[in-house]
Enzyme design. Structure first.
Site, short mmCIF file in Angstrom:
data_model
loop_
_atom_site.label_atom_id
_atom_site.label_comp_id
_atom_site.label_asym_id
_atom_site.label_seq_id
_atom_site.Cartn_x
_atom_site.Cartn_y
_atom_site.Cartn_z
CG ASN A 160 -6.28 3.84 -3.35
OD1 ASN A 160 -6.42 3.59 -4.55
ND2 ASN A 160 -6.04 2.88 -2.46
CG PHE B 162 -5.13 -1.14 -11.59
CD1 PHE B 162 -4.79 -1.23 -10.25
CD2 PHE B 162 -5.62 -2.29 -12.22
CE1 PHE B 162 -4.96 -2.40 -9.54
CE2 PHE B 162 -5.78 -3.47 -11.52
CZ PHE B 162 -5.46 -3.53 -10.18
CB SER C 152 -7.61 -3.01 -7.24
OG SER C 152 -8.11 -1.69 -7.34
CG ASN D 63 -10.14 1.90 -6.22
OD1 ASN D 63 -11.20 2.20 -5.68
ND2 ASN D 63 -8.99 1.82 -5.58
CB THR D 64 -10.22 -2.15 -11.89
OG1 THR D 64 -9.03 -1.34 -11.85
CG2 THR D 64 -10.47 -2.61 -13.32
CE LYS E 235 -2.45 -6.28 -2.07
NZ LYS E 235 -1.57 -5.12 -2.26
CG ASN F 269 -5.87 -4.51 -2.62
OD1 ASN F 269 -5.81 -3.32 -2.33
ND2 ASN F 269 -5.42 -4.97 -3.77
C1 FMN Z 1 -2.63 4.90 -2.45
C2 FMN Z 1 -2.65 3.40 -2.52
C3 FMN Z 1 -2.47 2.76 -3.74
C4 FMN Z 1 -2.49 1.37 -3.81
N1 FMN Z 1 -2.28 0.75 -5.00
C5 FMN Z 1 -2.22 -0.60 -5.06
C6 FMN Z 1 -1.93 -1.26 -6.28
O1 FMN Z 1 -1.69 -0.65 -7.32
N2 FMN Z 1 -1.90 -2.63 -6.27
C7 FMN Z 1 -2.14 -3.36 -5.14
O2 FMN Z 1 -2.07 -4.60 -5.19
N3 FMN Z 1 -2.40 -2.74 -3.96
C8 FMN Z 1 -2.44 -1.41 -3.90
N4 FMN Z 1 -2.68 -0.79 -2.70
C9 FMN Z 1 -2.98 -1.62 -1.52
C10 FMN Z 1 -1.74 -1.83 -0.66
O3 FMN Z 1 -0.75 -2.56 -1.35
C11 FMN Z 1 -2.13 -2.61 0.62
O4 FMN Z 1 -2.60 -3.90 0.26
C12 FMN Z 1 -3.22 -1.91 1.43
O5 FMN Z 1 -3.06 -0.52 1.40
C13 FMN Z 1 -3.22 -2.35 2.89
O6 FMN Z 1 -1.99 -2.08 3.52
P1 FMN Z 1 -1.75 -0.75 4.43
O7 FMN Z 1 -2.87 -0.72 5.42
O8 FMN Z 1 -0.42 -0.98 5.04
O9 FMN Z 1 -1.77 0.39 3.50
C14 FMN Z 1 -2.69 0.61 -2.62
C15 FMN Z 1 -2.86 1.26 -1.39
C16 FMN Z 1 -2.84 2.64 -1.32
C17 FMN Z 1 -3.01 3.31 0.00
#
Ligand code: FMN
Length: 366
Positions: free
Chosen positions: A110, A114, A173, A175-176, A215, A244
């Site tokens: 992704n 934000f 993140s 992406n910012t 985080k 993350n």
């Molecule tokens: C579509 C998507 C959006 C995410 N948005 C955020 C976010 O807004 N803030 C954040 O701290 N992590 C965000 N994450 C990261 C997840 O909270 C997590 O740290 C990361 O995906 C690893 O866990 P997973 O392998 O179980 O997905 C996002 C992940 C995905 C897939």
């Protein structure tokens, strides 16, 4: 509606990942996804700060960005739901498409950036649910165009102080643009200094401790992690969430059509790297700082492994896309079965068993 995994999944996968996500939120909001009987196993309970987690599995940030469905998530069996990332002002995020399924890898990429409605609507929703109980964390971030990013985090803590079970400061993140620069020693020290001052102030006014967690990204060097952990300890953060998404792209990824998309990779292929980062963090912060293990958790056994690697709590997101809502309960059953098999009476009995093994591995892979 009972979740017939293959049918519902096939249907959802006919939509773009982002539209499928919106449908899932709508279904949860409307109560279309059946509540599942709770798993109440005392061995799975975790007490941290002043909070009693019924189990260690939390919904990771990013699924419920605008705090629309925390209670529905808790009813699926999650022990906690983390909403956000929330920035002070609404922002649209990056242009679409910006979310991609790597189905063969059970992974997601992704670059949402934000996208969220800002503090005000989420505040309103959380006020509406006040008194419902359950652990709801608020993940705070900074607006892309903010001139003082630290001030945005402080504002998040101030705004949600009476409603958040805990806060997550998300500086990880990818992406910012420039956000991960906040992980550098001086910038982090300044940010955490300001956030912890605000935390102390709101703790006094809220009359309860309001834990603040940091985080971090898995894309850190050993030295980078030394700095992050040293600053986190010096500034007295209440815990850390590791990790993350990653910018790595592994040769082993099978979904070659999608893997070149820009953004953060999550899901199964992240498990190894995120668990190494978690164990290395555990070694640096010592046994007492609460850690949340995230990244690639996809069943009860991988959740157990995060705890063995040193986590107190576990979160996941991506595997929900592939496993469906019934998987939370299934995972809890698997975790309880594991505890029976090894004759453990609590998660504490197994925590840290494999920290040294994981921490001995290299952080950079492939
Ligand atoms: C579509 C998507 C959006 C995410 N948005 C955020 C976010 O807004 N803030 C954040 O701290 N992590 C965000 N994450 C990261 C997840 O909270 C997590 O740290 C990361 O995906 C690893 O866990 P997973 O392998 O179980 O997905 C996002 C992940 C995905 C897939």
């Amino acid at each position: 509606m009972a979740w017939n995994k293959s049918l519902a999944q096939k249907l959802l996968f006919t939509f773009s990942p982002e539209n499928a996500h919106s449908l899932a939120i709508a279904a949860l909001k409307m109560g279309l996804i059946k509540d599942l009987p709770a798993i109440n196993d005392p061995r799975l309970r975790v007490k941290l700060w002043d909070l009693d987690f019924p189990n260690p599995l939390g919904m990771a940030a990013g699924f419920d960005k605008n705090a629309e469905v925390p209670d529905a998530l808790l009813r699926l069996g999650f022990g906690a739901a983390e909403v956000g990332t929330l920035t002070p002002l609404a922002q649209p995020g990056n242009p679409k498409p910006r979310m991609f399924r790597l189905a063969k890898d059970e992974a997601v990429i992704n670059r949402l950036g934000f996208n969220n409605e800002g503090h005000a609507p989420a505040l309103h929703r959380l006020e509406q649910r006040k008194g419902n109980g359950g652990i709801v964390g608020v993940n705070v971030g900074a607006n892309k165009d903010s001139e003082d990013r630290s001030a945005d985090y402080v504002k998040g803590i101030e705004t949600f102080a009476s409603l958040a079970s805990y806060f997550t400061i998300n500086i990880s993140s990818p992406n910012t643009p420039g956000l991960r620069d906040l992980q550098a020693r001086e910038a982090l020290d300044d940010l955490l200094g300001r956030c912890m001052d605000k935390r102390n102030e709101v703790t006094a006014s809220a009359g309860r401790s309001v834990p603040v967690l940091l985080k971090i990204a898995p894309d850190v060097t050993e030295f980078g992690l030394d700095d992050i952990c040293a600053v986190a300890i010096a500034r007295g953060v209440d815990g850390m969430i590791v990790s993350n998404t990653t910018l790595d792209r592994y040769d082993s990824l099978k979904d070659v059509a999608q893997k070149s998309e820009t953004g953060g990779l999550s899901g199964k292929p992240l498990f190894e790297k995120a668990t190494i980062a978690l164990a290395k963090t555990r070694q640096r912060v010592g046994p007492d700082m609460p850690l949340v293990g995230v990244g690639g958790v996809h069943d009860g056994i991988s959740a157990i492994e995060k705890i063995r690697a040193g986590a107190n709590l576990v979160q996941f997101y991506s595997s929900l896309v592939y496993g469906g809502p019934g998987m939370v309960r299934q995972m809890l059953v698997q975790m309880a079965d594991y505890l029976s098999k090894v004759e453990a009476t609590s998660l504490e009995d197994i925590r840290g068993q494999t920290t040294a093994d994981w921490a001995a591995k290299e952080l950079t892979m492939e």
